[in-house]
Design a protein around this motif. Structure first.
Motif, PDB file in Angstrom:
ATOM      1  N   ALA A 226      42.129  48.209  30.427  1.00 15.30           N
ATOM      2  CA  ALA A 226      40.853  47.914  29.629  1.00 15.30           C
ATOM      3  C   ALA A 226      40.555  46.583  30.116  1.00 15.30           C
ATOM      4  CB  ALA A 226      41.278  47.858  28.150  1.00 15.30           C
ATOM      5  N   LEU A 227      41.164  45.767  30.385  1.00 16.38           N
ATOM      6  CA  LEU A 227      40.693  44.555  31.025  1.00 16.38           C
ATOM      7  C   LEU A 227      40.138  44.825  32.341  1.00 16.38           C
ATOM      8  CD1 LEU A 227      43.679  41.827  30.252  1.00 16.38           C
ATOM      9  CD2 LEU A 227      41.349  41.803  29.508  1.00 16.38           C
ATOM     10  N   LEU A 228      40.759  45.259  33.243  1.00 13.40           N
ATOM     11  CA  LEU A 228      40.358  45.711  34.504  1.00 13.40           C
ATOM     12  C   LEU A 228      38.785  46.462  34.569  1.00 13.40           C
ATOM     13  CD1 LEU A 228      43.741  46.655  36.279  1.00 13.40           C
ATOM     14  CD2 LEU A 228      42.537  44.386  36.217  1.00 13.40           C
ATOM     15  N   ARG A 229      38.928  47.483  33.739  1.00 13.73           N
ATOM     16  CA  ARG A 229      37.688  48.129  33.499  1.00 13.73           C
ATOM     17  C   ARG A 229      36.497  47.220  33.095  1.00 13.73           C
ATOM     18  NH1 ARG A 229      39.374  51.711  30.168  1.00 13.73           N
ATOM     19  NH2 ARG A 229      38.640  50.508  28.131  1.00 13.73           N
ATOM     20  N   GLY A 230      36.872  46.350  32.100  1.00  8.43           N
ATOM     21  CA  GLY A 230      35.769  45.491  31.606  1.00  8.43           C
ATOM     22  C   GLY A 230      35.395  44.607  32.608  1.00  8.43           C
ATOM     23  N   PHE A 231      36.092  43.912  33.569  1.00  7.38           N
ATOM     24  CA  PHE A 231      35.786  42.971  34.605  1.00  7.38           C
ATOM     25  C   PHE A 231      35.102  43.692  35.582  1.00  7.38           C
ATOM     26  CE2 PHE A 231      37.081  40.702  38.374  1.00  7.38           C
ATOM     27  CZ  PHE A 231      36.727  39.280  38.102  1.00  7.38           C
ATOM     28  N   ARG A 232      35.513  44.816  36.289  1.00  2.78           N
ATOM     29  CA  ARG A 232      34.839  45.281  37.160  1.00  2.78           C
ATOM     30  C   ARG A 232      33.414  45.710  37.000  1.00  2.78           C
ATOM     31  NH1 ARG A 232      38.981  48.107  41.451  1.00  2.78           N
ATOM     32  NH2 ARG A 232      36.746  47.537  42.497  1.00  2.78           N
ATOM     33  N   ASP A 233      32.967  46.011  35.779  1.00  2.00           N
ATOM     34  CA  ASP A 233      31.734  46.260  35.310  1.00  2.00           C
ATOM     35  C   ASP A 233      30.792  45.251  36.202  1.00  2.00           C
ATOM     36  OD1 ASP A 233      32.491  48.556  33.878  1.00  2.00           O
ATOM     37  OD2 ASP A 233      32.213  47.611  31.889  1.00  2.00           O
ATOM     38  N   ASP A 234      31.199  43.951  36.158  1.00  2.00           N
ATOM     39  CA  ASP A 234      30.461  43.028  36.517  1.00  2.00           C
ATOM     40  C   ASP A 234      30.733  42.742  38.271  1.00  2.00           C
ATOM     41  OD1 ASP A 234      29.005  42.634  34.504  1.00  2.00           O
ATOM     42  OD2 ASP A 234      30.356  41.206  33.627  1.00  2.00           O
ATOM     43  N   TYR A 235      32.151  43.067  38.396  1.00  2.00           N
ATOM     44  CA  TYR A 235      32.829  42.724  39.832  1.00  2.00           C
ATOM     45  C   TYR A 235      33.347  43.899  40.330  1.00  2.00           C
ATOM     46  CZ  TYR A 235      32.044  37.773  38.137  1.00  2.00           C
ATOM     47  OH  TYR A 235      31.514  36.654  37.615  1.00  2.00           O
ATOM     48  N   PRO A 236      32.585  44.931  40.689  1.00  4.21           N
ATOM     49  CA  PRO A 236      33.238  46.130  41.077  1.00  4.21           C
ATOM     50  C   PRO A 236      33.833  46.001  42.557  1.00  4.21           C
ATOM     51  CG  PRO A 236      30.865  45.901  41.530  1.00  4.21           C
ATOM     52  CD  PRO A 236      31.005  44.911  40.933  1.00  4.21           C
ATOM     53  N   ARG A 237      33.563  45.029  43.449  1.00  7.16           N
ATOM     54  CA  ARG A 237      34.342  44.781  44.488  1.00  7.16           C
ATOM     55  C   ARG A 237      35.453  44.013  44.732  1.00  7.16           C
ATOM     56  NH1 ARG A 237      30.179  42.761  48.134  1.00  7.16           N
ATOM     57  NH2 ARG A 237      31.735  42.926  49.859  1.00  7.16           N
ATOM     58  N   VAL A 238      35.859  43.466  43.612  1.00  8.57           N
ATOM     59  CA  VAL A 238      36.883  42.430  43.543  1.00  8.57           C
ATOM     60  C   VAL A 238      38.115  43.360  43.521  1.00  8.57           C
ATOM     61  CG1 VAL A 238      38.310  41.031  42.167  1.00  8.57           C
ATOM     62  CG2 VAL A 238      35.965  40.489  42.606  1.00  8.57           C
ATOM     63  N   ARG A 239      39.251  43.134  44.315  1.00 10.35           N
ATOM     64  CA  ARG A 239      40.491  43.743  44.616  1.00 10.35           C
ATOM     65  C   ARG A 239      41.704  43.213  43.835  1.00 10.35           C
ATOM     66  NH1 ARG A 239      41.868  42.461  49.435  1.00 10.35           N
ATOM     67  NH2 ARG A 239      40.397  40.918  49.663  1.00 10.35           N
ATOM     68  N   PHE A 240      42.634  44.032  43.400  1.00 13.13           N
ATOM     69  CA  PHE A 240      43.562  43.412  42.539  1.00 13.13           C
ATOM     70  C   PHE A 240      44.940  43.781  43.058  1.00 13.13           C
ATOM     71  CE2 PHE A 240      40.410  43.030  39.613  1.00 13.13           C
ATOM     72  CZ  PHE A 240      40.707  41.727  38.593  1.00 13.13           C
TER      73      PHE A 240
END
Length: 317
Positions: free
Chosen positions: A129-143
């Motif tokens: 859920a954290l990753l989904r929410g964050f990637r709404d604004d930063y879709p290209r950041v890799r983890f």
């Protein structure tokens, strides 16, 4: 002592590669001259005075004890030794350039990388859920995602292998900064046919003589289990140790013991969750990072996003 200059001979004894390290800037300057075959143009490219560059090349030749260039009017040509050295220097510079590109890519605010460690029990719902929410604004950041027990994750955090860790309990370490995000209730899980299975609430001391199943030493949940049992006046008798909370639920369902566990991700037949009234079995979950260590832009953005979820970390909706 750190501010005192170490004599060259002593430095060479400490590190056999030290002479090469000292030559590194001049080796790069030599490569520029060799590529362009012109000292003045190389000096312009490097942004340094031509006499300074000429002296640097002469000093390099003196240190190596060989001529690297021959002068032909305004141009220069490589000697045989120069050709041999240039190949090695260019390979080394190529490796450095790749390293620089990698580091810059890691720090790219839009597409950099975050090395994030978290508890196994957070991996099913909270972290996705954290990753989904964050990637709404930063879709290209890799983890880079790492699940491990708390002690191992914190060691990797200190070593720089991880940027951030989602942990419980929160570390008490001046090297680390930790912020509490949420509290999670831990239930006493018993087999469905257990003598206490018909109860809704229980004091932990009531199972002091029961066998426990628990995570191994080093896991945060194991430390918390031991601490709560100590508060209730006993040391748990551990019958089985595992590495996953859901595995422990299976062991409880098989009648092999009782366990203190967070809510299950899916209903499991054969077990009953009881509310513990004494002590108050809740664990704090928080985010940890190394105190004072600079964070790249994507890591900083993700940290701020996670901290903004304070009080809502376990709300997966």
């Amino acid at each position: 002592m750190l501010n005192e200059e170490i004599p060259a001979a002593q430095l060479a004894e400490l590190d056999p590669q030290a002479p090469v390290v000292r030559m590194a800037p001049r080796l790069a300057q030599f490569a520029a001259v060799a590529r362009l075959e012109h000292v003045t143009r190389a000096a312009e490219l490097l942004g340094m005075p031509q006499p300074t560059l000429s002296r640097a090349i002469a000093r390099l030749e003196g240190e190596l004890g060989v001529a690297l260039l021959t002068r032909e009017g305004r141009t220069v040509r490589l000697t045989r030794a120069g050709h041999l050295l240039l190949g090695s220097v260019e390979r080394a510079l190529g490796e450095l350039e790749r390293g620089v590109r990698t580091v810059r890519a890691e720090a790219d605010p839009a597409a950099g990388r975050v090395a994030f460690g978290f508890l196994h029990t957070m991996g099913t719902d909270a972290v996705p859920a954290l990753l989904r929410g964050f990637r709404d604004d930063y879709p290209r950041v890799r983890f880079q995602l790492v699940q491990d027990y708390v002690a191992a994750m914190l060691e990797r955090l200190r070593a720089g292998e991880l940027d951030l860790c989602l942990v419980s309990p929160l570390p008490d370490d001046p090297q680390l900064t930790a912020r509490s995000l949420d509290e999670q209730v831990l239930h006493l899980v018993v087999p469905a046919d257990h003598r206490l299975a018909g109860r809704r609430r229980i004091r932990l001391a009531e199972v002091a003589q029961e066998p426990f199943v628990a995570l191994g030493h080093g896991y945060g949940l194991r430390q918390i289990t031991d601490d709560f049992c100590a508060q209730a006046g006993f040391a748990p008798r551990i019958a089985f140790e595992g590495e996953e909370a859901e595995t422990l639920r299976g062991l409880v369902a098989a009648g092999l013991g009782v366990a203190l566990l967070p809510p299950g991700t899916v209903p499991r037949p054969g077990v009953v969750d009881l509310t513990v009234t004494a002590p108050r079995t809740r664990r704090a979950i928080g985010l940890a990072w190394v105190t004072g260590r600079p964070l790249t832009a994507p890591v900083e953005a993700f940290r701020e996003f996670v901290l903004s979820r304070q009080g809502r970390l376990l709300d997966h909706g």
